[in-house]
Design an enzyme around this catalytic site. Structure first.
Site, PDB file in Angstrom:
ATOM      1  N   GLU A 160      37.730  40.060  42.322  1.00 26.04           N
ATOM      2  CA  GLU A 160      37.032  40.718  43.427  1.00 26.04           C
ATOM      3  C   GLU A 160      36.286  41.959  42.941  1.00 26.04           C
ATOM      4  O   GLU A 160      36.365  42.351  41.776  1.00 26.04           O
ATOM      5  CB  GLU A 160      38.039  41.154  44.509  1.00 26.04           C
ATOM      6  CG  GLU A 160      38.161  40.200  45.692  1.00 26.04           C
ATOM      7  CD  GLU A 160      36.989  40.326  46.661  1.00 26.04           C
ATOM      8  OE1 GLU A 160      36.019  41.060  46.356  1.00 26.04           O
ATOM      9  OE2 GLU A 160      37.028  39.665  47.713  1.00 26.04           O
ATOM     10  N   ASP A 163      32.609  37.032  52.496  1.00 28.75           N
ATOM     11  CA  ASP A 163      33.567  37.876  51.790  1.00 28.75           C
ATOM     12  C   ASP A 163      32.854  39.153  51.343  1.00 28.75           C
ATOM     13  O   ASP A 163      32.554  40.009  52.151  1.00 28.75           O
ATOM     14  CB  ASP A 163      34.172  37.082  50.630  1.00 28.75           C
ATOM     15  CG  ASP A 163      35.439  37.695  50.065  1.00 28.75           C
ATOM     16  OD1 ASP A 163      35.600  38.923  50.150  1.00 28.75           O
ATOM     17  OD2 ASP A 163      36.266  36.940  49.504  1.00 28.75           O
TER      18      ASP A 163
END
Length: 281
Positions: A16, A192
Site C-alpha cells: 500500500e 482504494d
C-alpha cells in the site's frame, strides 16, 4: 493488458501507500499487515526494508527529513537517523491507521478503520506538525485514497465500501460540499488508493478490480490500465520527471496469488504527476 514492469518483486501481504520522495529520489511504500516500510531507488535498484512495531497504514516524507507514520495507535515521527516518537497517540481497541495524505499546506490527513471493517468505525483527521488534530470526517468505514487538485481548491476522497470517489471544495478553513465525482460499477472492484496528475485527473486503484482507472475532473473515465493481479491497492507518479506510475498490490485473501501479487509494479512514461508536499512536522 497495459505493459508493466515489476519494480520490486515482493510478497507483501497488503502492499500500500506509495509516495515519491524527491529529496532522496526514492519511492516509499508499505506492507500494512507485514508492518514494514519499504524504499526503492529506481536509479540504482537499491532497496531498504524497515520493520515497525505496529501495523503501518501510511508513511510520508517530512520536510526536515525522515517520515511521518500512520500507525495502529496513532501518528508518529521517524527522524532521519531512525529515532521514533509519537506525534499523537490515540489507541482505540480494534482500530488502526490506514491511508493518509499530505495536503498542500503540509498538514497530514490521516484515516483510520476498524480491523473488522465495521460500518462507521473509522475517521479522517487533519494533523499539524505540533500534534494538533481535528476530526474532518467521523463515521468512515475504510478511509482510503485522499488527494488534491493542482490548484488545491478540490479534495478527492475514498471511503472504499461506498464505491465512490467523492470531491469536496477545499480551502484554508477546511472542506465542504461533499458530492460524488465517480461511482464504481458493481463487478469492477472497489476504489482504494488514488493520485492526482498534473492535468487534474484522478487515478484510482481498484481492489478486486485488477486495474487503475484515470478519471477527468468532470468524472469521465478516459483510461484503464489492467494488471494481472486483482488486488491493486494504490498508485503514485514517481521518477525524476514524475512520469512513471507505481502501483502497489496485495496477496491477502487470495487463494492462488499471481506471481506478482504483493509486488511493486511500474508503468513507465504513462503520464505526468504532481510533486507531493512533505509533512510540515
Amino acid at each position: 493488458m497495459t505493459a508493466y514492469e515489476v519494480a520490486v518483486r515482493a510478497g507483501a501481504t497488503l502492499g500500500e501507500g506509495p509516495v515519491w520522495d524527491p529529496v532522496s529520489g526514492r519511492l516509499v511504500w508499505l506492507d500494512i499487515l507485514g508492518a514494514r516500510v519499504h524504499t526503492y531507488d529506481p536509479s540504482t535498484g537499491r532497496r531498504t526494508v524497515r520493520t515497525t512495531d505496529q501495523h503501518v497504514g501510511a508513511a510520508k516524507p517530512r520536510a526536515g527529513g525522515g517520515l511521518v507514520l500512520n500507525l495502529r495507535d496513532g501518528v508518529g515521527l521517524l527522524d532521519p537517523h531512525g529515532t521514533f516518537r509519537w506525534l499523537r497517540r490515540e489507541p482505540v481497541p480494534g482500530r488502526r491507521g490506514n491511508d493518509a495524505a499530505v495536503a498542500p499546506d503540509g498538514s497530514l490527513w490521516a484515516g483510520t478503520m476498524r480491523y473488522d471493517e465495521a460500518t462507521g468505525g473509522g475517521t479522517l483527521s487533519r494533523l499539524t506538525g505540533d500534534g494538533t488534530a481535528a476530526t474532518v470526517l467521523p463515521d468512515v468505514t475504510v478511509s482510503n485514497g485522499t488527494g488534491w487538485s493542482p490548484d488545491g481548491r478540490l479534495m478527492y476522497y475514498i471511503d472504499t465500501p461506498t464505491r465512490r470517489v467523492d470531491v469536496f471544495d477545499h480551502d484554508a478553513d477546511g472542506v465542504r460540499d461533499r458530492r460524488p465525482l465517480v461511482e464504481i460499477e458493481a463487478g469492477a472492484g472497489f476504489p482504494d488508493g488514488l493520485t492526482v496528475d498534473a492535468d487534474g485527473c484522478v487515478w484510482v486503484a481498484l481492489w478486486d478490480g485488477g486495474a487503475v482507472r484515470r478519471y477527468t475532473p468532470a468524472g469521465e473515465l478516459d483510461r484503464v490500465i489492467t494488471l494481472p493481479t486483482p488486488r491493486t491497492t494504490a498508485c503514485v507518479f514517481g521518477g525524476a520527471a514524475l512520469t512513471d506510475l507505481y502501483v502497489t498490490t496485495a496477496r491477502v485473501g487470495l487463494p492462488a496469488p499471481h506471481p506478482v501479487a504483493g509486488s511493486l509494479l511500474v508503468i513507465p512514461d504513462i503520464g505526468h504527476g504532481l510533486p507531493q508536499p512533505a509533512f510540515a512536522g
